[in-house]
Design a protein around this motif. Structure first.
Motif, PDB file in Angstrom:
ATOM      1  N   ASN A   1      15.157  -4.730  -4.856  1.00 34.87           N
ATOM      2  CA  ASN A   1      15.163  -3.538  -3.987  1.00 34.87           C
ATOM      3  C   ASN A   1      16.578  -3.063  -3.621  1.00 34.87           C
ATOM      4  O   ASN A   1      16.908  -2.902  -2.434  1.00 34.87           O
ATOM      5  CB  ASN A   1      14.331  -3.792  -2.723  1.00 34.87           C
TER       6      ASN A   1
ATOM      7  N   TRP B   1       4.491  -4.810  13.448  1.00 35.62           N
ATOM      8  CA  TRP B   1       4.225  -4.819  14.892  1.00 35.62           C
ATOM      9  C   TRP B   1       2.752  -4.453  15.090  1.00 35.62           C
ATOM     10  O   TRP B   1       2.246  -3.544  14.436  1.00 35.62           O
ATOM     11  CB  TRP B   1       5.139  -3.767  15.536  1.00 35.62           C
TER      12      TRP B   1
ATOM     13  N   PRO C   1      -2.251  -2.984  13.467  1.00 42.01           N
ATOM     14  CA  PRO C   1      -1.416  -1.776  13.515  1.00 42.01           C
ATOM     15  C   PRO C   1      -2.304  -0.533  13.475  1.00 42.01           C
ATOM     16  O   PRO C   1      -3.482  -0.625  13.103  1.00 42.01           O
ATOM     17  CB  PRO C   1      -0.601  -1.876  12.222  1.00 42.01           C
ATOM     18  N   ALA C   2      -1.750   0.614  13.824  1.00 40.59           N
ATOM     19  CA  ALA C   2      -2.519   1.860  13.722  1.00 40.59           C
ATOM     20  C   ALA C   2      -2.929   2.092  12.266  1.00 40.59           C
ATOM     21  O   ALA C   2      -3.919   2.763  11.994  1.00 40.59           O
ATOM     22  CB  ALA C   2      -1.695   3.029  14.242  1.00 40.59           C
TER      23      ALA C   2
ATOM     24  N   ASN D   1      -2.978  -0.754   5.152  1.00 41.21           N
ATOM     25  CA  ASN D   1      -1.879  -1.652   4.726  1.00 41.21           C
ATOM     26  C   ASN D   1      -2.404  -2.863   3.990  1.00 41.21           C
ATOM     27  O   ASN D   1      -3.550  -3.256   4.165  1.00 41.21           O
ATOM     28  CB  ASN D   1      -1.125  -2.219   5.940  1.00 41.21           C
ATOM     29  N   VAL D   2      -1.511  -3.506   3.242  1.00 43.23           N
ATOM     30  CA  VAL D   2      -1.827  -4.840   2.729  1.00 43.23           C
ATOM     31  C   VAL D   2      -0.811  -5.830   3.314  1.00 43.23           C
ATOM     32  O   VAL D   2       0.265  -5.440   3.784  1.00 43.23           O
ATOM     33  CB  VAL D   2      -1.867  -4.886   1.185  1.00 43.23           C
TER      34      VAL D   2
ATOM     35  N   GLY E   1       4.328   2.286   4.338  1.00 38.52           N
ATOM     36  CA  GLY E   1       5.449   1.992   5.219  1.00 38.52           C
ATOM     37  C   GLY E   1       6.084   3.282   5.718  1.00 38.52           C
ATOM     38  O   GLY E   1       5.868   4.360   5.152  1.00 38.52           O
TER      39      GLY E   1
ATOM     40  N   ILE F   1       9.725 -11.695  -3.312  1.00 39.48           N
ATOM     41  CA  ILE F   1       8.353 -11.168  -3.269  1.00 39.48           C
ATOM     42  C   ILE F   1       7.438 -12.286  -2.801  1.00 39.48           C
ATOM     43  O   ILE F   1       7.354 -13.352  -3.423  1.00 39.48           O
ATOM     44  CB  ILE F   1       7.910 -10.660  -4.657  1.00 39.48           C
TER      45      ILE F   1
ATOM     46  N   ALA G   1       0.822  -1.213   0.000  1.00 38.30           N
ATOM     47  CA  ALA G   1       0.000   0.000   0.000  1.00 38.30           C
ATOM     48  C   ALA G   1       0.854   1.261   0.000  1.00 38.30           C
ATOM     49  O   ALA G   1       0.326   2.366  -0.090  1.00 38.30           O
ATOM     50  CB  ALA G   1      -0.902  -0.010   1.219  1.00 38.30           C
ATOM     51  N   GLY G   2       2.163   1.127   0.160  1.00 41.39           N
ATOM     52  CA  GLY G   2       3.037   2.308   0.209  1.00 41.39           C
ATOM     53  C   GLY G   2       2.861   3.096   1.487  1.00 41.39           C
ATOM     54  O   GLY G   2       3.203   4.278   1.552  1.00 41.39           O
TER      55      GLY G   2
ATOM     56  N   ILE H   1       1.607  -5.090  -5.793  1.00 46.00           N
ATOM     57  CA  ILE H   1       0.930  -6.393  -5.630  1.00 46.00           C
ATOM     58  C   ILE H   1      -0.560  -6.275  -5.300  1.00 46.00           C
ATOM     59  O   ILE H   1      -1.199  -7.276  -4.977  1.00 46.00           O
ATOM     60  CB  ILE H   1       1.615  -7.217  -4.518  1.00 46.00           C
TER      61      ILE H   1
ATOM     62  N   TRP I   1       4.094  13.666   9.346  1.00 42.09           N
ATOM     63  CA  TRP I   1       4.461  12.954  10.573  1.00 42.09           C
ATOM     64  C   TRP I   1       5.679  12.075  10.347  1.00 42.09           C
ATOM     65  O   TRP I   1       5.714  11.281   9.415  1.00 42.09           O
ATOM     66  CB  TRP I   1       3.258  12.099  10.962  1.00 42.09           C
TER      67      TRP I   1
HETATM   68  C1  LIG Z   1      -0.608   6.211  10.213  1.00 43.70           C
HETATM   69  C2  LIG Z   1       0.318   5.050  10.223  1.00 43.70           C
HETATM   70  C3  LIG Z   1       0.359   4.224  11.334  1.00 43.70           C
HETATM   71  C4  LIG Z   1       1.207   3.115  11.341  1.00 43.70           C
HETATM   72  N1  LIG Z   1       1.163   2.248  12.400  1.00 43.70           N
HETATM   73  C5  LIG Z   1       1.895   1.103  12.373  1.00 43.70           C
HETATM   74  C6  LIG Z   1       1.793   0.143  13.432  1.00 43.70           C
HETATM   75  O1  LIG Z   1       1.052   0.316  14.392  1.00 43.70           O
HETATM   76  N2  LIG Z   1       2.549  -0.973  13.329  1.00 43.70           N
HETATM   77  C7  LIG Z   1       3.392  -1.202  12.272  1.00 43.70           C
HETATM   78  O2  LIG Z   1       4.033  -2.245  12.213  1.00 43.70           O
HETATM   79  N3  LIG Z   1       3.510  -0.304  11.272  1.00 43.70           N
HETATM   80  C8  LIG Z   1       2.773   0.823  11.285  1.00 43.70           C
HETATM   81  N4  LIG Z   1       2.865   1.727  10.274  1.00 43.70           N
HETATM   82  C9  LIG Z   1       3.835   1.479   9.202  1.00 43.70           C
HETATM   83  C10 LIG Z   1       3.266   0.676   8.017  1.00 43.70           C
HETATM   84  O3  LIG Z   1       1.928   0.822   7.897  1.00 43.70           O
HETATM   85  C11 LIG Z   1       3.712  -0.757   8.040  1.00 43.70           C
HETATM   86  O4  LIG Z   1       5.113  -0.806   7.880  1.00 43.70           O
HETATM   87  C12 LIG Z   1       3.074  -1.669   6.993  1.00 43.70           C
HETATM   88  O5  LIG Z   1       3.530  -2.958   7.238  1.00 43.70           O
HETATM   89  C13 LIG Z   1       3.334  -1.260   5.569  1.00 43.70           C
HETATM   90  O6  LIG Z   1       2.454  -1.971   4.725  1.00 43.70           O
HETATM   91  P1  LIG Z   1       2.200  -1.473   3.231  1.00 43.70           P
HETATM   92  O7  LIG Z   1       1.258  -2.435   2.591  1.00 43.70           O
HETATM   93  O8  LIG Z   1       1.842  -0.073   3.209  1.00 43.70           O
HETATM   94  O9  LIG Z   1       3.668  -1.743   2.653  1.00 43.70           O
HETATM   95  P2  LIG Z   1       4.672  -0.887   1.746  1.00 43.70           P
HETATM   96  O10 LIG Z   1       4.998   0.410   2.372  1.00 43.70           O
HETATM   97  O11 LIG Z   1       4.156  -0.865   0.359  1.00 43.70           O
HETATM   98  O12 LIG Z   1       5.940  -1.845   1.802  1.00 43.70           O
HETATM   99  C14 LIG Z   1       6.638  -2.077   2.995  1.00 43.70           C
HETATM  100  C15 LIG Z   1       7.859  -2.952   2.689  1.00 43.70           C
HETATM  101  O13 LIG Z   1       7.438  -4.261   2.317  1.00 43.70           O
HETATM  102  C16 LIG Z   1       7.964  -4.603   1.033  1.00 43.70           C
HETATM  103  N5  LIG Z   1       6.929  -5.414   0.364  1.00 43.70           N
HETATM  104  C17 LIG Z   1       5.700  -5.026  -0.045  1.00 43.70           C
HETATM  105  N6  LIG Z   1       5.035  -6.067  -0.561  1.00 43.70           N
HETATM  106  C18 LIG Z   1       5.857  -7.146  -0.479  1.00 43.70           C
HETATM  107  C19 LIG Z   1       5.746  -8.524  -0.861  1.00 43.70           C
HETATM  108  N7  LIG Z   1       4.647  -9.024  -1.419  1.00 43.70           N
HETATM  109  N8  LIG Z   1       6.799  -9.333  -0.620  1.00 43.70           N
HETATM  110  C20 LIG Z   1       7.932  -8.863  -0.052  1.00 43.70           C
HETATM  111  N9  LIG Z   1       8.100  -7.578   0.336  1.00 43.70           N
HETATM  112  C21 LIG Z   1       7.061  -6.734   0.116  1.00 43.70           C
HETATM  113  C22 LIG Z   1       8.251  -3.276   0.344  1.00 43.70           C
HETATM  114  O14 LIG Z   1       9.274  -3.404  -0.615  1.00 43.70           O
HETATM  115  C23 LIG Z   1       8.692  -2.437   1.516  1.00 43.70           C
HETATM  116  O15 LIG Z   1      10.057  -2.667   1.800  1.00 43.70           O
HETATM  117  C24 LIG Z   1       2.053   2.869  10.238  1.00 43.70           C
HETATM  118  C25 LIG Z   1       2.022   3.713   9.127  1.00 43.70           C
HETATM  119  C26 LIG Z   1       1.166   4.795   9.115  1.00 43.70           C
HETATM  120  C27 LIG Z   1       1.140   5.670   7.914  1.00 43.70           C
END
Ligand SMILES: Cc1cc2nc3c(=O)[nH]c(=O)nc-3n(C[C@H](O)[C@H](O)[C@H](O)COP(=O)(O)OP(=O)(O)OC[C@H]3O[C@@H](n4cnc5c(N)ncnc54)[C@H](O)[C@@H]3O)c2cc1C
Length: 508
Positions: A492, A161, A144-145, A150-151, A86, A220, A83-84, A102, A358
Motif C-alpha cells: 500500500n 470504532w 459501526p454505522a 464492512n468486512v 472505508g 495482510i 469491502a471498500g 479478501i 457524504w
Molecule cells: C455509511 C458509513 C458509515 C460508517 N461508520 C463507521 C463507524 O461507525 N465506525 C467506523 O469505524 N467506521 C465507519 N465507517 C468507515 C468504514 O466502514 C470502516 O473504516 C471499515 O472499517 C472499513 O471496512 P471495509 O471492509 O470497507 O475496508 P476497506 O475500505 O476495504 O479497507 C480499509 C483499510 O483496511 C485495509 N485492509 C483491508 N483488508 C485488510 C486485511 N485483510 N489486512 C490488512 N489491511 C486490510 C485496506 O487496505 C484499507 O487501508 C463508515 C463508512 C460508511 C460508508
C-alpha cells in the motif's frame, strides 16, 4: 506505461494466474474501476490516475503469501481491500498495481463459546457472523454505522470504532490474536503474548496493535481470533431533545460522570445536524421547532439491570434541560443507526436539489474542547460553502463517546459535509483539501487526534497527521518500522507519507 514496467506486469499476471487460477486474477476494466476508490468523496477527475492494474481474490493464507512474494519479485505495489467502505482512502491504490480483494476468505474456522472466542477469515461481514452466533446467545459486538457492509479485514486495517465501544470496546480491544502475511510474504501470528485466545499478557512487545489501524501498509491479515460477549438480554435507548447544544453538552457530562455501568454509548446531535435530519432524512420523525439539539443514550444489559437504571437516566436528562422524545423515536432512531447513511444524498441548503456524497471528518476530541472545536470547524466549513455553494453543503455534527469500556473523556467528533463529486474541478478540489487541512489542524491544536475511527490517510488531513500530530518522533519511528518490514515498499505505498522512508535510498 514504460516497456519494462508493462513486461513486468504481464509476467506477474502470468505467475498470479498459476498461483490462484485464471478466474481469480481479473484485468477487466470494470473489475478494476469498481475497486479504484472507497466511500469517501473523490473528484471524478482523479479516477484514471488511481485505476489498479489487476485484481486478485485469494482463498487462503498460502495464496495471499504467494501473491505478496510475486509482487516483491516484480516490484509491483499491492493494496489490500475489504469491502471498500472505508472513509480514509486506505483501499485506494495510490500507485496502481495489484488489489488484493479478501472477500472470498470469509469462513468461520472455530466457535468456542466456553473460552468466548471465534476464529474467522478476514473477509467475513460482522452481521453475517452474528447471525451464525445468535443461537449460542453470544455476539461479536463491533457495531459501526457501516455494520451491514464492512468486512473484518477492513475493520482491522482501519482500526475501527464501534457505536457500542463505550460498553464493549472497539476493534483493537476485540482482537485476541491474528495471523498476518508480512510485506515480504512471511506468515506470522501476533496476539497478547503467544496465546491465540488470550486477551491480557505481559510477555513481549504489544505487536498485535502494530498490525491494527495501519491501513494495509504493514501486511495482510488472513485469520483472526476475536473476543465474544454474551448477547445482552435487553437494550434501553433513551433520546432527549434540548433547546440548545450547550444543554446537550452539559447533559453529556452528567451522563459521563453518572457511574452507570451498563451505559454503552452517548451521542450528541448539534443544531445543524437536527436541521439536516429535518430537511433531508425521511426516517427522522418530525420534532417541534424549539428542538435544536439532541442527546441519545443507549444502555445494554440484563432486563433487571436496565429497569434499575431507567429512572436515573430520565432524571439526569430532565435535570439538564432534556425532554424525553418518547419510546417510538428513541427505539426507532437507534434501530436505524446502520441505515442512516443510506440516504439519497441531496444538498438542499440553497433550496435546490443536487446529488452530493457524504464526507465525514472524524476527530477524537476531549469533552472540554468540544465547544471550541465546534465553533472553529463551522467557521472553516461556512467559508468553504460561501465560496462554492454549488459544491459543498454543511450536514451538521455528531459527537459520540469514544473511550473504550468507559463513558467519559473523549468523543468521536464528526462534521459531515456534502460534496458534489460530479461537478468537481481540480481548483475546487484544492480548496476542499485546504479546508480539510484546516479542520484537521484545529483538532490537533485542541489536543485531539485527526481521526478516531477512519484513519488520517486522506489528502488534507494526512499532512497534519504525519507532521503535526505525530511529531516528536512518532512519524519517524513509523517510517523506520515500515522500511524494516517492507524493504521494497510493496504494501500500500503512497499512504501516510511513508514513501519518505525510501527517499534517501533513491537519491543515494
Ligand atoms: C455509511 C458509513 C458509515 C460508517 N461508520 C463507521 C463507524 O461507525 N465506525 C467506523 O469505524 N467506521 C465507519 N465507517 C468507515 C468504514 O466502514 C470502516 O473504516 C471499515 O472499517 C472499513 O471496512 P471495509 O471492509 O470497507 O475496508 P476497506 O475500505 O476495504 O479497507 C480499509 C483499510 O483496511 C485495509 N485492509 C483491508 N483488508 C485488510 C486485511 N485483510 N489486512 C490488512 N489491511 C486490510 C485496506 O487496505 C484499507 O487501508 C463508515 C463508512 C460508511 C460508508
Amino acid at each position: 506505461m514504460a516497456v519494462e514496467v508493462a513486461e513486468a506486469l504481464e509476467a506477474a499476471i502470468g505467475e498470479l494466474r498459476t498461483a490462484l487460477g485464471t478466474e481469480y486474477v481479473m484485468t477487466d476494466f470494470h473489475q478494476r474501476a469498481i475497486r479504484t476508490t472507497n466511500t469517501s468523496p473523490m473528484g471524478l477527475h482523479q479516477w484514471k490516475d488511481l485505476l489498479p492494474d489487476v485484481v486478485v481474490m485469494p482463498a487462503s493464507t498460502a495464496q495471499v503469501a504467494a501473491v505478496v512474494k510475486i509482487a516483491n519479485k516484480f516490484l509491483i505495489p499491492i493494496t489490500p481491500r475489504g469491502a471498500g467502505a472505508g472513509l480514509a482512502d486506505g483501499a485506494t491504490p495510490m500507485k496502481r498495481g495489484i488489489i488484493v480483494d479478501i472477500k472470498r476468505m470469509c469462513d468461520i474456522l472455530e466457535i468456542d463459546d466456553e473460552d468466548m472466542t471465534v476464529t474467522v477469515q478476514p473477509g467475513i461481514n460482522m452481521q453475517e457472523l452474528n447471525k451464525v452466533l445468535r443461537p449460542l446467545n453470544v455476539w461479536f459486538p463491533d457495531d459501526p454505522a457501516s455494520y451491514p457492509v464492512n468486512v473484518l479485514g477492513g475493520r482491522i486495517g482501519a482500526g475501527g470504532w464501534s457505536l457500542l465501544g463505550t460498553g464493549y470496546g472497539h476493534v483493537p480491544d476485540l482482537v485476541c490474536s491474528m495471523e498476518v502475511v508480512t510485506p515480504t510474504g512471511d506468515i506470522i501470528r501476533v496476539g497478547a503474548g503467544g496465546g491465540r485466545k488470550i486477551r491480557k499478557s505481559s510477555v513481549g512487545y504489544r505487536l498485535k496493535d502494530l498490525f491494527i489501524g495501519h491501513q494495509g501498509t504493514l501486511g495482510i491479515c488472513t485469520e483472526v481470533t476475536l473476543d465474544l460477549a454474551p448477547r445482552p438480554q435487553a437494550q434501553l435507548p433513551v433520546f432527549f431533545a434540548t433547546r440548545s447544544w450547550e444543554d446537550a453538552h452539559r447533559m453529556t457530562l452528567a451522563f459521563n460522570r453518572s457511574g452507570i455501568r451498563c451505559l454503552s454509548g452517548v451521542v450528541m446531535f448539534d443544531e445543524a445536524k437536527v436541521e439536516f435530519l429535518r430537511r433531508d432524512d425521511e426516517a427522522w420523525i418530525p420534532l417541534p421547532e424549539w428542538v435544536n439539539s439532541a442527546v441519545a443514550t443507549i444502555c445494554y444489559g440484563t432486563s433487571v439491570e436496565l429497569e434499575a437504571v431507567k429512572s436515573s437516566i430520565f432524571d439526569i436528562g430532565a435535570a439538564n434541560g432534556g425532554v424525553y422524545m418518547g419510546q417510538e423515536i428513541s427505539e426507532g432512531d437507534w434501530a436505524s443507526r446502520h441505515d442512516r447513511y443510506h440516504l439519497a444524498y441531496h444538498g438542499r441548503s440553497d433550496g435546490t436539489i443536487r446529488l452530493m456524497s457524504w464526507s465525514c471528518e472524524d476527530a477524537a476530541i476531549t469533552w472540554s474542547q468540544l465547544p471550541t472545536v465546534k465553533r472553529r470547524w463551522y467557521e472553516i466549513a461556512e467559508a468553504l460553502v460561501a465560496k462554492h455553494p454549488e459544491h459543498f453543503d454543511i450536514w451538521g455534527m455528531f459527537m459520540y463517546t469514544g473511550n473504550p469500556f468507559r463513558p467519559w473523556g473523549d468523543f468521536l467528533t464528526e462534521i459531515d459535509i456534502g460534496v458534489n463529486e460530479l461537478e468537481m474541478t481540480p481548483e475546487i478540489w484544492a480548496d476542499w483539501v485546504e479546508a480539510k487541512t484546516q479542520i484537521a489542524r484545529v483538532s490537533v491544536e485542541c489536543g485531539g487526534s485527526v481521526s478516531a475511527a477512519h484513519g488520517g490517510t486522506r489528502e488534507g488531513e494526512v499532512d497534519v497527521a504525519c507532521y503535526e500530530e505525530l511529531k516528536d518522533g512518532q512519524f519517524d519511528l513509523m517510517k523506520r518500522i515500515k522500511k524494516m518490514l517492507d524493504p521494497n515498499n510493496i504494501m500500500n505505498p503512497g499512504k501516510y507519507h511513508l514513501d519518505e522512508a525510501y527517499e534517501d535510498e533513491e537519491t543515494a
